[in-house]
Design an enzyme around this catalytic site. Structure first.
Site, PDB file in Angstrom:
ATOM      1  N   GLU B  66      -9.517  -5.850  21.327  1.00 34.80           N
ATOM      2  CA  GLU B  66      -8.618  -5.859  22.599  1.00 34.80           C
ATOM      3  C   GLU B  66      -7.082  -5.878  22.155  1.00 34.80           C
ATOM      4  O   GLU B  66      -6.233  -5.111  23.012  1.00 34.80           O
ATOM      5  CB  GLU B  66      -8.937  -7.428  23.159  1.00 34.80           C
ATOM      6  CG  GLU B  66     -10.149  -7.493  23.939  1.00 34.80           C
ATOM      7  CD  GLU B  66     -11.367  -7.545  23.031  1.00 34.80           C
ATOM      8  OE1 GLU B  66     -11.254  -7.767  21.973  1.00 34.80           O
ATOM      9  OE2 GLU B  66     -12.489  -7.525  23.673  1.00 34.80           O
ATOM     10  N   HIS B 135     -16.010 -17.826  30.080  1.00 35.33           N
ATOM     11  CA  HIS B 135     -16.121 -16.577  30.762  1.00 35.33           C
ATOM     12  C   HIS B 135     -15.862 -16.859  32.157  1.00 35.33           C
ATOM     13  O   HIS B 135     -16.100 -16.066  33.172  1.00 35.33           O
ATOM     14  CB  HIS B 135     -17.595 -16.154  30.844  1.00 35.33           C
ATOM     15  CG  HIS B 135     -17.847 -15.233  29.555  1.00 35.33           C
ATOM     16  ND1 HIS B 135     -17.612 -15.581  28.382  1.00 35.33           N
ATOM     17  CD2 HIS B 135     -18.351 -13.766  29.726  1.00 35.33           C
ATOM     18  CE1 HIS B 135     -17.744 -14.466  27.518  1.00 35.33           C
ATOM     19  NE2 HIS B 135     -18.255 -13.466  28.419  1.00 35.33           N
TER      20      HIS B 135
HETATM   21  C1  LIG Z   1     -13.863 -10.573  22.930  1.00 32.55           C
HETATM   22  C2  LIG Z   1     -14.834 -10.183  23.818  1.00 32.55           C
HETATM   23  N1  LIG Z   1     -14.811  -8.687  24.334  1.00 32.55           N
HETATM   24  C3  LIG Z   1     -15.819  -8.361  25.191  1.00 32.55           C
HETATM   25  C4  LIG Z   1     -16.879  -9.088  25.491  1.00 32.55           C
HETATM   26  C5  LIG Z   1     -18.019  -8.564  26.360  1.00 32.55           C
HETATM   27  N2  LIG Z   1     -19.281  -8.628  25.848  1.00 32.55           N
HETATM   28  C6  LIG Z   1     -20.222  -9.477  25.631  1.00 32.55           C
HETATM   29  S1  LIG Z   1     -21.456  -9.228  24.468  1.00 32.55           S
HETATM   30  C7  LIG Z   1     -20.518  -7.496  23.997  1.00 32.55           C
HETATM   31  C8  LIG Z   1     -21.467  -6.858  23.053  1.00 32.55           C
HETATM   32  C9  LIG Z   1     -21.427  -7.230  21.761  1.00 32.55           C
HETATM   33  O1  LIG Z   1     -22.134  -6.320  20.832  1.00 32.55           O
HETATM   34  P1  LIG Z   1     -22.645  -6.808  19.588  1.00 32.55           P
HETATM   35  O2  LIG Z   1     -21.568  -7.779  18.769  1.00 32.55           O
HETATM   36  O3  LIG Z   1     -23.351  -5.531  19.003  1.00 32.55           O
HETATM   37  O4  LIG Z   1     -23.806  -7.659  20.125  1.00 32.55           O
HETATM   38  P2  LIG Z   1     -25.268  -7.694  20.913  1.00 32.55           P
HETATM   39  O5  LIG Z   1     -24.932  -7.841  22.288  1.00 32.55           O
HETATM   40  O6  LIG Z   1     -25.593  -6.126  20.572  1.00 32.55           O
HETATM   41  O7  LIG Z   1     -26.248  -8.621  20.319  1.00 32.55           O
HETATM   42  C10 LIG Z   1     -19.301  -7.238  24.925  1.00 32.55           C
HETATM   43  C11 LIG Z   1     -18.485  -6.233  24.896  1.00 32.55           C
HETATM   44  C12 LIG Z   1     -17.001 -10.629  24.950  1.00 32.55           C
HETATM   45  N3  LIG Z   1     -17.762 -11.242  25.443  1.00 32.55           N
HETATM   46  N4  LIG Z   1     -15.860 -10.938  24.211  1.00 32.55           N
END
Ligand SMILES: Cc1ncc(C[n+]2csc(CCOP(=O)(O)OP(=O)(O)O)c2C)c(N)n1
Ligand SMILES: Cc1ncc(C[n+]2csc(CCOP(=O)(O)OP(=O)(O)O)c2C)c(N)n1
Ligand SMILES: [Mg+2]
Ligand SMILES: [Mg+2]
Lengths: 331, 333, 331, 333
Positions: B66, B135
């Site tokens: 971000e 959230h």
């Molecule tokens: C700081 C932040 N940015 C964006 C999000 C929205 N978001 C939630 S899960 C996710 C993907 C995360 O991917 P990963 O770290 O690979 O974990 P996975 O969901 O694949 O287990 C995003 C972008 C968030 N929760 N927090």
């Protein structure tokens, strides 16, 4: 033996004399700043670049006029080497309207649209994402321009370093990352802030070509910068230079320097980039008798002129306090 | 097939998408950048389909960084582009706050007017979907504290369609907060709907007994409250602030001078909310026009809980608005 | 041939049956969650772990009761494997007072003091600094405890990953970093978010021992985790495990999955960690006839009991809305 | 050699240092962590000497990683320690805001009361030293918007000495904002000075004509204004809020009910400042006790400029306070 008998300086040496002049301008300018600060004519924070001049001078030589520069709060050297006049710079430190930032930025926020100097950022690591964005715009608009981004080794610990390195590398953006490794972040030695103290190795982990350079040798810096800039401009994505240097003075004017030995400082002073270049040119006979003195005189005159200009310069009217919060007529 | 001149029904989401598409078509300097705006189609499907239409350079997916991609938006804006940076939700914008407050909001001033930052940052905001404490933030009123940026809170279909272009034409950073509960809201949109001005608050419903002041996600609730109040014999005017910074103080004061009573509906946490600033301005500019203290219906001062009944109790709801208004019109003299 | 004729399962295989049961509990629990979500009995976001069970189960086996766990919003598997009851977990998803977080956290915020389960963090990367701090406290108080921190490969792009890795390595803190590399961050494949896609290489750049493990093989995960935990507990500072896995389901219940091919999903499903272990145990004859069915029946009963418990559980009184904003009696 | 019972003169900086030293001596769970708190002696020399006394484990220098070491403070606090995390200045705290707002402030609630966070975060705040737009923020009032944390703003020697221990005994996150201009301020400190309660505002000067409400770095200016006003025949009471969250509304309302007039002095940017919240609470609780609208003297809405004359004009100054008070006492009836 007359002056004319000294061996004619080749183009190479003439260029080195130019490098010497640039470094001297920075050194003398900042020495004056110390006086002016003690006399309270300059206020706020004052971060000196004394000892590190070879870095800014060497890198700037490798840039084109159309390229962009992002620097830190320790940026007098970068500003002068980039071509911002001593007048505009000194007037800024005096808080005058004629300052490059109209007196609103001060020592830590030198800006200049003409030379594409995007500051003067006082948040450690804060300039890196901006540099990535400047480069992104050039890429998207098909301009072959480079953005040089300066930051200290202390900034490597910030998350913004990590995010910016990755983004620039992932998108193959034309950024030249210049890490000025002067061994300390305020009072914190690199080994007390990084588990991996080889900064170049860290940069390489983003798949970015990274070289370590002797930042006390202006020619070495310029050579490395030219090669890196060529790679960046050629579309090779970002390059990273770790420039090993040392700050001869305190971090700022308030620093008691409890964290390092006088001895260490003295050792590094023996590697003063200016003295080294003077020696080389003189021993090679490339500085005509009196040439150095003439140079010093000219520089002293330039700086005195800058001070006179700054003192005579007007202040921003107080009525204009809230100007530039938003663009003219946008509200 | 409807006649070309007829108004059409469209969702807030589609209105935003049309606004983004139009901006991309009108100005080659415009691009959209953010997490999953491209291949995924946008977390809220706002940018769905735009990748195919405009390609990965202009619909640019970013890593989860971000701070870096907001900062990159700032740099790109200073170097000839007109970026629309999407921060998926306001909850993640805290990671980019240094770039927003210390760079985007200050660069023009620090540079003595040399470098303006024509950047637009969009983010979803608000609670009400049982997403719990991390959230469900509603921080648009909080962001309005920052000099150097503008804060827009489209609460109607027309503003969802029209505010973006105006923001892109602004030479300075503009933050647009889209309440996630509004995306599915549908409404009529004039065929010639386009850019809207952002300087003035708007009266969404006329009324003479009391002024209900609101914005963004609370607009539908406030309008419904006004309808219910009508049945109770209270003629409530609904004023949509639309822009939280700069705040249209004149319209607020003018309305209060007419209705002599006001209630603010604001999804922000009560203490230090934008509603407090509005009350302060009314105190400064229209104190003697008041027949009763201005009241505010805000979110309870609690990290939003997951459980439905608790979250409902925490957020402003129509019954709470109605009750507050009835107290205010009953009070004073 | 009677049941008793099957070769007696050795301790090793008995343990593997236990691993199988743990993975199955998670799988069946989440399959029920899907139904309950469709029936709107569970609300908010629901991130399923289906396909990744071997990771949480394998790592938890290597932890002691006194160790700590920090997880993400995709943590049902971690919670169950760590020993949080299906009842407390299900009641939490129902938003009930008997939920492990009293219904205030929901699916993304599972907390449990008894098992030192510190959540359930819904900010990508947000849990890493906390894990570093938990470990710091253990170190300062001379406790030989380990903090296991789970996060996805998408979190690697966040500055908080960088800062936390460095801090843990610099201070040699007992953190086991477990990167669940399921190839996607929502719709973003690793190659579209990292210039260096070898996550273990990135971790190594902090001078942290980093291994890549087949996250679809629960035994491989457990072995690696045990070795890493031993290193961490022994004072070797942090270790890093990249666990290669795959999520069989959408990112959350709202994901149209436009970013990957059905084909790819099917390929990975062939490596289902549960099916693989069942095959192995059955072919080796270590699962007595009907044993799997008995296991399924017991698990189904456990989950039905959890649902019944959750449905019968009371809600937090609305009057208690602002409870736990500050500690009792602190204000 | 002064008699043991006599009060001594001590600086705000020394008072803070004594408070930190005492905490380290009294409770082995306490440690200080931040950038350059150790070897460098602290950016403002507050922790000077403590490294020699307590060693590098308890006077812990950190890398430039605001988000990580604040988050580490949260984790350590949840695991039996009592960390004092120093963020060098509020300007850098934006980099740690995600940890403060999304973790420190929410964990107790999200965990249903299982995990409290007994963390103290100290930071220098405020302008007035010509450090320009990125180094002069005064955001304590802004932080007061966040439920789950407490916000302390010591504006006197006694509070600099006494607030820290009280904060450390608090089971929840407490932020202490130290205005950098106060560090050199000297004052009398009682020999038995120690922990102070943080729940109530304090009357620093009695007066009956008007209540001057202030906190932190604006306290000295407000007291001086009161002195000057005395010469002009205005008897001003000075109320030090001391704690911005939770706000001591009762004391504010009680004082306003007595003086019927009030002026708020607040170094935050005007719009959305804590002064707005105070005005809102007065409107809600004491509107009919007012003889004139409450006025506020805040910082102009501009990123603070470097030039001395511009910065002076931007910040609250004694003449502006005096002028505002004279208007307020002259106004109404
Ligand atoms: C700081 C932040 N940015 C964006 C999000 C929205 N978001 C939630 S899960 C996710 C993907 C995360 O991917 P990963 O770290 O690979 O974990 P996975 O969901 O694949 O287990 C995003 C972008 C968030 N929760 N927090
Ligand atoms: C985010 C942030 N944290 C802390 C500071 C305070 N600070 C100013 S300079 C500095 C040291 C930076 O060291 P380095 O990056 O090595 O640059 P150098 O000063 O050595 O040139 C610190 C900690 C800051 N300006 N920004
Ligand atoms: Mg350095
Ligand atoms: Mg992933």
């Amino acid at each position: 033996m007359t002056v004319s008998d000294t061996p004619a300086a080749s183009a190479v040496e003439e260029h080195e004399v130019h490098l010497l002049r640039q470094m001297l301008r920075i050194r003398r300018f900042e020495e004056k700043c110390i006086e002016l600060y003690s006399a309270s004519r300059i206020r706020g924070f004052l971060h000196l670049y004394i000892g590190e001049e070879a870095v800014a001078v060497g890198v700037m030589e490798a840039l084109e006029p159309g390229d962009a520069v992002v620097a830190t709060y320790r940026e007098h050297g970068h500003a002068l080497a980039r071509g911002i006049s001593a007048r505009a710079l000194m007037a800024e430190m005096f808080g005058k309207q004629s300052g490059c930032s109209r007196g609103r930025g001060g020592s830590m926020h030198i800006f200049d649209a003409a030379t594409r100097f995007y500051g003067g950022n006082a948040i450690v690591g804060g300039g890196l994402p901006i540099a990535v964005g400047l480069a992104l715009a050039d890429r998207m608009q098909g301009r072959e321009r480079v953005t040089a981004c300066f930051f200290g080794e202390g900034a490597v610990a910030e998350g913004e370093f990590h995010e910016s390195m990755n983004l620039a590398a992932l998108w193959k953006l034309p950024v030249l990352f210049c890490c000025e490794n002067n061994l300390y972040a305020m009072g914190t030695a690199l080994a007390r802030s990084e588990s991996e103290t080889n900064v170049a190795v860290k940069a390489a982990s983003y798949d970015v070509p990274a070289w370590t350079v002797d930042g006390m040798d202006v020619r070495a810096v310029e050579d490395a910068a030219r090669r890196a800039v060529a790679g960046v401009r050629g579309g090779g994505g970002p390059y990273f230079l770790e420039l090993r240097t040392y700050r001869f003075r305190a971090h700022s004017m308030y620093d008691p320097e409890l964290y390092r030995q006088k001895q260490e400082v003295e050792e590094w002073k023996k590697r003063d980039p200016i003295a080294a270049l003077v020696d080389r040119l003189q021993s090679g006979g490339y500085l005509a008798a009196g040439q150095l003195e003439q140079m010093e005189t000219a520089i002293a005159a330039e700086i005195d002129d800058a001070i006179a200009f700054a003192e005579a310069a007007p202040l921003e009217p107080v009525e204009d306090l809230t100007r530039f919060v938003y663009s003219e007529g946008s509200r | 097939m409807t006649a070309p001149a007829a108004a059409r029904t469209i969702s807030y989401r589609e209105a935003m998408r049309e606004a983004i598409r139009e901006a991309l078509q009108r100005d080659p300097r415009v691009f959209l950048m953010g997490e999953d705006v491209g291949l995924y189609g946008g977390c809220f499907a706002v940018s769905k389909g735009l990748l195919d239409e405009f390609g990965p350079e202009r619909i640019r997916d970013t890593p989860l960084s971000e701070s870096a991609f907001v900062g990159a938006g700032i740099g790109a804006a200073m170097n000839g582009m007109r970026p629309i940076v999407e921060i998926m939700t306001v909850n993640f914008s805290l990671l980019a706050l240094d770039q927003i407050l210390n760079n985007a909001a200050t660069l023009l001033h620090m540079s003595g007017g040399q470098f303006n930052v024509p950047l637009v940052i969009r983010m979803a905001t608000g609670g009400g979907r049982q997403l719990a404490a991390q959230h469900s933030h509603s921080l648009e009123g909080w962001y309005a504290h920052i000099p150097g940026i503008k804060v827009l809170t489209p609460g109607t279909i027309a503003d969802a369609r029209g505010m973006l272009w105006t923001a892109l034409e602004d030479p300075d950073p503009v933050l647009i907060f889209e309440n996630a509960l509004l995306y599915n809201m549908e409404g009529e949109l004039a065929p010639d709907a386009g850019a809207v001005e952002i300087a003035r608050a708007a009266v969404l419903r006329e009324g003479s007994d009391v002024t209900l002041i609101s914005y963004g996600g609370s607009i539908p609730k406030t309008l419904q409250a006004a309808t219910e109040l009508k049945g109770k014999g209270v003629d409530a005017r609904v004023l949509d602030l639309r822009t939280l910074r700069p705040l249209d103080t004149e319209s607020v004061l003018a309305s209060v001078r007419e209705t002599h009573r006001a209630v603010i509906v604001d999804e922000g946490w009560r203490s230090g909310s934008i509603s407090a600033e509005i009350m302060a301005r009314i105190m400064e500019g229209a104190l003697y026009d008041l027949d009763a203290p201005v009241a505010r219906v805000c979110t309870e001062e609690v990290p939003l809980p997951y459980a439905r009944h608790l979250e409902d109790a925490a957020l402003p709801q129509v019954p709470r608005i109605v009750a507050a208004v009835l107290t205010v019109v009953g009070a004073g003299g």
